[in-house]
Write an enzyme that holds these catalytic residues in place. Structure first.
Site, short mmCIF file in Angstrom:
data_model
loop_
_atom_site.label_atom_id
_atom_site.label_comp_id
_atom_site.label_asym_id
_atom_site.label_seq_id
_atom_site.Cartn_x
_atom_site.Cartn_y
_atom_site.Cartn_z
N GLY A 10 0.82 -1.22 0.00
CA GLY A 10 0.00 0.00 0.00
C GLY A 10 0.85 1.26 0.00
N ALA A 11 1.83 1.31 -0.91
CA ALA A 11 2.79 2.42 -0.89
C ALA A 11 2.44 3.55 -1.86
CB ALA A 11 4.19 1.89 -1.21
N SER A 12 1.28 3.47 -2.51
CA SER A 12 0.95 4.49 -3.52
C SER A 12 0.33 5.75 -2.91
CB SER A 12 -0.02 3.91 -4.56
OG SER A 12 -1.19 3.42 -3.94
N GLY A 14 -0.78 8.03 1.01
CA GLY A 14 -0.85 8.19 2.47
C GLY A 14 0.36 7.71 3.24
N GLY A 16 1.75 4.68 3.59
CA GLY A 16 2.71 3.82 2.90
C GLY A 16 3.65 4.62 2.02
N SER A 141 -4.47 0.31 13.99
CA SER A 141 -5.32 1.47 14.28
C SER A 141 -5.71 1.48 15.75
CB SER A 141 -6.58 1.39 13.42
OG SER A 141 -7.58 2.24 13.92
N TYR A 154 -13.79 -3.09 10.53
CA TYR A 154 -12.44 -2.49 10.52
C TYR A 154 -11.78 -2.68 11.88
CZ TYR A 154 -8.80 1.08 9.98
OH TYR A 154 -7.59 1.74 9.93
#
Ligand code: NAP
Length: 244
Positions: A10-12, A14, A16, A141, A154
């Site tokens: 998830g590095a694309s 925020g 990450g 979280s 979540y």
């Protein structure tokens, strides 16, 4: 020269993306993953390569799909040999009453936020154990600690990530591999774009620090964990401006 190779899911966007930049600034080689914004991720990787002189490989896959994760790790091993830092960051949220949620929505949250952590750890751990070295950092979280109304799935996924972190830390401590989680409060990313200006202001009033956290602050903490004493393991470290 820094010999670390970090795989960040998830590095694309925020958090990450910020972790990728922070680790690049420290000289790490990077394997950057996302599912959707592949072209953007590729451009970001090229920018990190030219700004920091590091290697940055992008590998798109849906981390909720175990076979895709296995394929991604095989590709990463072909290029880099081994990964010694795994950052399980990819995640999605879902806001709504549990009773309004479909089983497909539930499964999507659990497979993206929790099963992905299993799959990535499953693929990374044998190499780490063989070398008796490595680090695993899970992005969790505060809702995994306390639970949130209208975010039950979540919260459940992140609570399970916290338990998985603690259990795996015990399993991997004899192999000198620390496993820790970062429990984020409200961080200024697209995940919170659902709040309008008035809702944001109300939320910021509730946070003792009086503002959202920045992705760069989470990235700083991730880097500190990546370089912390090995004896620090099994911890869920909260970064929330004093909120929860
Ligand atoms: P974000 O800006 O929406 O970024 C999420 C990242 O995950 C994106 O790069 C997205 O990439 C990727 N992703 C989503 N589903 C994926 C999948 N199936 N396979 C591969 N990549 C996937 O959100 P963020 O706030 O940075 O969230 C990062 C992590 O922090 C999540 O685990 C989240 O639960 C946690 N967190 C965030 C907050 C917050 O307030 N922002 C608070 C607590 C915890 P593509 O869409 O390009 O595929």
């Amino acid at each position: 020269m820094n010999q670390n190779t970090a795989l960040i899911t998830g590095a694309s966007h925020g958090i990450g993306k910020a972790i990728a930049e922070r680790f690049a600034a420290e000289g790490c080689s990077l394997i950057l993953n996302c599912k959707n914004d592949v072209e953007k991720l590729q451009k970001d990787a090229e920018e990190l390569q030219s700004r920091y002189g590091v290697r940055a490989l992008t590998l798109s896959c849906d981390v909720s799909d175990h076979s895709q994760v296995c394929h991604m790790f095989a590709q990463a091993a072909n290029v880099f040999g081994s990964i010694n830092i795994l950052i399980n960051n990819a995640g999605i949220s879902h806001i709504g009453l549990l009773s309004d949620m479909s089983i497909d929505e539930w499964n999507r949250i659990i497979s993206t936020n929790l099963t992905s952590v299993f799959s990535c750890c499953h693929e990374a751990i044998p190499h780490m154990v063989r070398r008796q070295s490595g680090r695993i950092i899970n992005i969790s979280s505060v809702w995994g600690n306390t639970g949130a109304s209208c975010e039950a799935a979540y919260s459940a996924s992140k609570g399970a990530v916290n338990s998985l972190t603690k259990a795996l830390a015990k399993e991997l401590a004899p192999s000198r591999i620390p496993v820790n989680a970062i429990a984020c409060g409200v961080i200024d990313t697209r995940m919170n774009e659902c709040f309008d200006a008035a809702e944001r202001a109300t939320l910021e009033e509730e946070i003792p620090m009086g503002r959202y956290g920045s992705p760069a602050e989470v990235a700083d903490l991730a880097w500190q964990l990546a370089t912390a004493p090995l004896y620090l393991t099994g911890q869920i470290i909260t970064i929330d401006g004093g909120w929860q």
